[in-house]
Enzyme design. Structure first.
Site, PDB file in Angstrom:
ATOM      1  N   LYS A 121       1.391  12.916  12.470  1.00  0.00           N
ATOM      2  CA  LYS A 121       0.381  13.375  11.520  1.00  0.00           C
ATOM      3  C   LYS A 121      -0.736  14.098  12.264  1.00  0.00           C
ATOM      4  O   LYS A 121      -0.679  14.290  13.480  1.00  0.00           O
ATOM      5  CB  LYS A 121      -0.136  12.192  10.710  1.00  0.00           C
ATOM      6  CG  LYS A 121       0.967  11.522   9.879  1.00  0.00           C
ATOM      7  CD  LYS A 121       0.399  10.465   8.973  1.00  0.00           C
ATOM      8  CE  LYS A 121      -0.526  11.056   7.948  1.00  0.00           C
ATOM      9  NZ  LYS A 121       0.022  11.002   6.580  1.00  0.00           N
ATOM     10  N   ASP A 124       1.387  19.004   3.699  1.00  0.00           N
ATOM     11  CA  ASP A 124       0.315  18.108   3.268  1.00  0.00           C
ATOM     12  C   ASP A 124      -0.881  18.858   2.678  1.00  0.00           C
ATOM     13  O   ASP A 124      -1.450  19.749   3.321  1.00  0.00           O
ATOM     14  CB  ASP A 124      -0.152  17.270   4.459  1.00  0.00           C
ATOM     15  CG  ASP A 124      -1.067  16.143   4.039  1.00  0.00           C
ATOM     16  OD1 ASP A 124      -0.699  15.399   3.111  1.00  0.00           O
ATOM     17  OD2 ASP A 124      -2.144  15.991   4.633  1.00  0.00           O
ATOM     18  N   GLU A 172       3.744  16.612  10.230  1.00  0.00           N
ATOM     19  CA  GLU A 172       2.827  17.084   9.194  1.00  0.00           C
ATOM     20  C   GLU A 172       2.298  18.473   9.525  1.00  0.00           C
ATOM     21  O   GLU A 172       1.948  18.759  10.673  1.00  0.00           O
ATOM     22  CB  GLU A 172       1.656  16.103   9.062  1.00  0.00           C
ATOM     23  CG  GLU A 172       0.612  16.524   8.040  1.00  0.00           C
ATOM     24  CD  GLU A 172      -0.567  15.568   8.011  1.00  0.00           C
ATOM     25  OE1 GLU A 172      -1.692  16.007   8.317  1.00  0.00           O
ATOM     26  OE2 GLU A 172      -0.359  14.389   7.687  1.00  0.00           O
ATOM     27  N   ARG A 180       3.363 -19.804  -9.395  1.00  0.00           N
ATOM     28  CA  ARG A 180       2.377 -18.767  -9.090  1.00  0.00           C
ATOM     29  C   ARG A 180       2.948 -17.666  -8.200  1.00  0.00           C
ATOM     30  O   ARG A 180       2.665 -16.487  -8.417  1.00  0.00           O
ATOM     31  CB  ARG A 180       1.140 -19.417  -8.445  1.00  0.00           C
ATOM     32  CG  ARG A 180       0.006 -18.449  -8.112  1.00  0.00           C
ATOM     33  CD  ARG A 180      -0.298 -17.426  -9.198  1.00  0.00           C
ATOM     34  NE  ARG A 180      -0.515 -18.024 -10.497  1.00  0.00           N
ATOM     35  CZ  ARG A 180      -0.526 -17.348 -11.634  1.00  0.00           C
ATOM     36  NH1 ARG A 180      -0.276 -16.046 -11.635  1.00  0.00           N
ATOM     37  NH2 ARG A 180      -0.743 -17.951 -12.780  1.00  0.00           N
ATOM     38  N   LYS A 210       1.212   2.835   2.436  1.00  0.00           N
ATOM     39  CA  LYS A 210      -0.027   2.377   1.790  1.00  0.00           C
ATOM     40  C   LYS A 210       0.302   1.201   0.861  1.00  0.00           C
ATOM     41  O   LYS A 210       0.261   1.306  -0.358  1.00  0.00           O
ATOM     42  CB  LYS A 210      -0.684   3.535   1.033  1.00  0.00           C
ATOM     43  CG  LYS A 210      -1.142   4.660   1.963  1.00  0.00           C
ATOM     44  CD  LYS A 210      -1.698   5.837   1.193  1.00  0.00           C
ATOM     45  CE  LYS A 210      -2.112   6.961   2.135  1.00  0.00           C
ATOM     46  NZ  LYS A 210      -2.612   8.154   1.422  1.00  0.00           N
TER      47      LYS A 210
END
Length: 285
Positions: free
Chosen positions: A169, A224, A202, A102, A137
């Protein structure tokens, strides 16, 4: 970026934790009906199309559960696969093959999906000087696998985590009191703590691009959520001062146009958070 040694440690941790989670005090299904001394053979069957990833990881898993298991690899990581292909054969103790099954399938299905999507993006960038990057992410606990899959698919890794690169950011900038303050405080912090980390900042508009360029020490500017026209203007403003990266909802339909604006990199969270697993099975033979 993290070192190869650090990366290998992450992979070892993933395997140990996944086996602990899945096996616990024993695979009682196998223990109940398969003799301890029984041996067998199985094949990794492909039931989909895409880029195969996770073969090397599978070898590490099988070695972890039983060093005596033998693997006959027929298709390597990064190669294209089609329905009916056999990626490898595994032979040895039947109980331990099933114990690893698995984890091997879960990892390879997801890694192959990520490698396939990354490869699609890489193909769309062909002929440009732009490279595709992943992001943070990722699925908690298996980031190393997902970033490994991006590399297999032909992409490049962004920072691995919060500790191996500075990325200022919008929230960092706002909490720090503005771009200039954020950058200056960051440079002071790196000196005070004897750290050698690259700085990415950013920018939300062209004025912020100009402000960043007035402060030295920035490795890359993250352009961005800009439209195409402003992205081109940003690239012209930045010139050779530092590297450029576009991000913000860029997909298969728009990635080529952003690349043609002249950015060095395009980052996409979709490489790891929006994929459908490739269909793979481990079947006894």
């Amino acid at each position: 970026m993290i070192s190869e040694i650090q990366f290998d440690k992450e992979i070892d941790l993933i395997i140990a934790n996944a086996i602990r989670e899945d096996v616990g005090d024993g695979d009682h299904s196998s223990l109940a009906c398969i003799p301890k001394s029984a041996t067998g053979k199985a094949k990794l069957l492909v039931k989909d199309e895409g880029i195969l990833a996770g073969v090397t990881f599978a070898q590490k898993v099988f070695e972890y559960v039983d060093p005596d298991i033998k693997i006959d690899v027929r298709i390597k990581d990064g190669e294209k696969v089609s329905f009916g292909d056999v990626a490898f054969y595994v032979s040895g103790n039947s109980q331990t093959i099933l114990k690893a099954e698995r984890l091997v399938l879960n990892a390879m299905q997801r890694m192959s999906a990520i490698a396939t999507k990354t490869n699609q993006f890489v193909s769309l960038l062909e002929g440009t000087n732009t490279k595709i990057l992943d992001t943070r992410k990722t699925t908690p606990g298996i980031r190393a696998l997902e970033k490994w899959a991006v590399k297999i698919g032909g992409g490049e890794n962004h920072r691995f985590a919060l500790y191996d690169m500075i990325m200022l950011k919008d929230n960092h900038i706002d909490f720090a009191g503005g771009i200039t303050k954020a950058i200056e405080k960051t440079k002071e912090y790196l000196i005070d703590n004897n750290l050698d980390l690259k700085i990415i900042v950013e920018a939300r508009d062209l004025n912020e691009i100009r402000e960043i360029l007035n402060t030295s020490g920035v490795y890359r500017i993250l352009i961005d959520n800009f439209n195409y026209e402003d992205t081109r203007k940003a690239v012209e403003l930045i010139g050779d001062t530092c590297l450029t990266e576009s991000s913000g909802g860029i997909n298969e339909k728009t990635i080529r146009k952003y690349a043609e604006c002249g950015v060095n990199y395009i980052s996409s969270g979709a490489l790891t958070h929006s994929v459908y697993n490739l269909d793979l099975s481990l079947k006894a033979v």
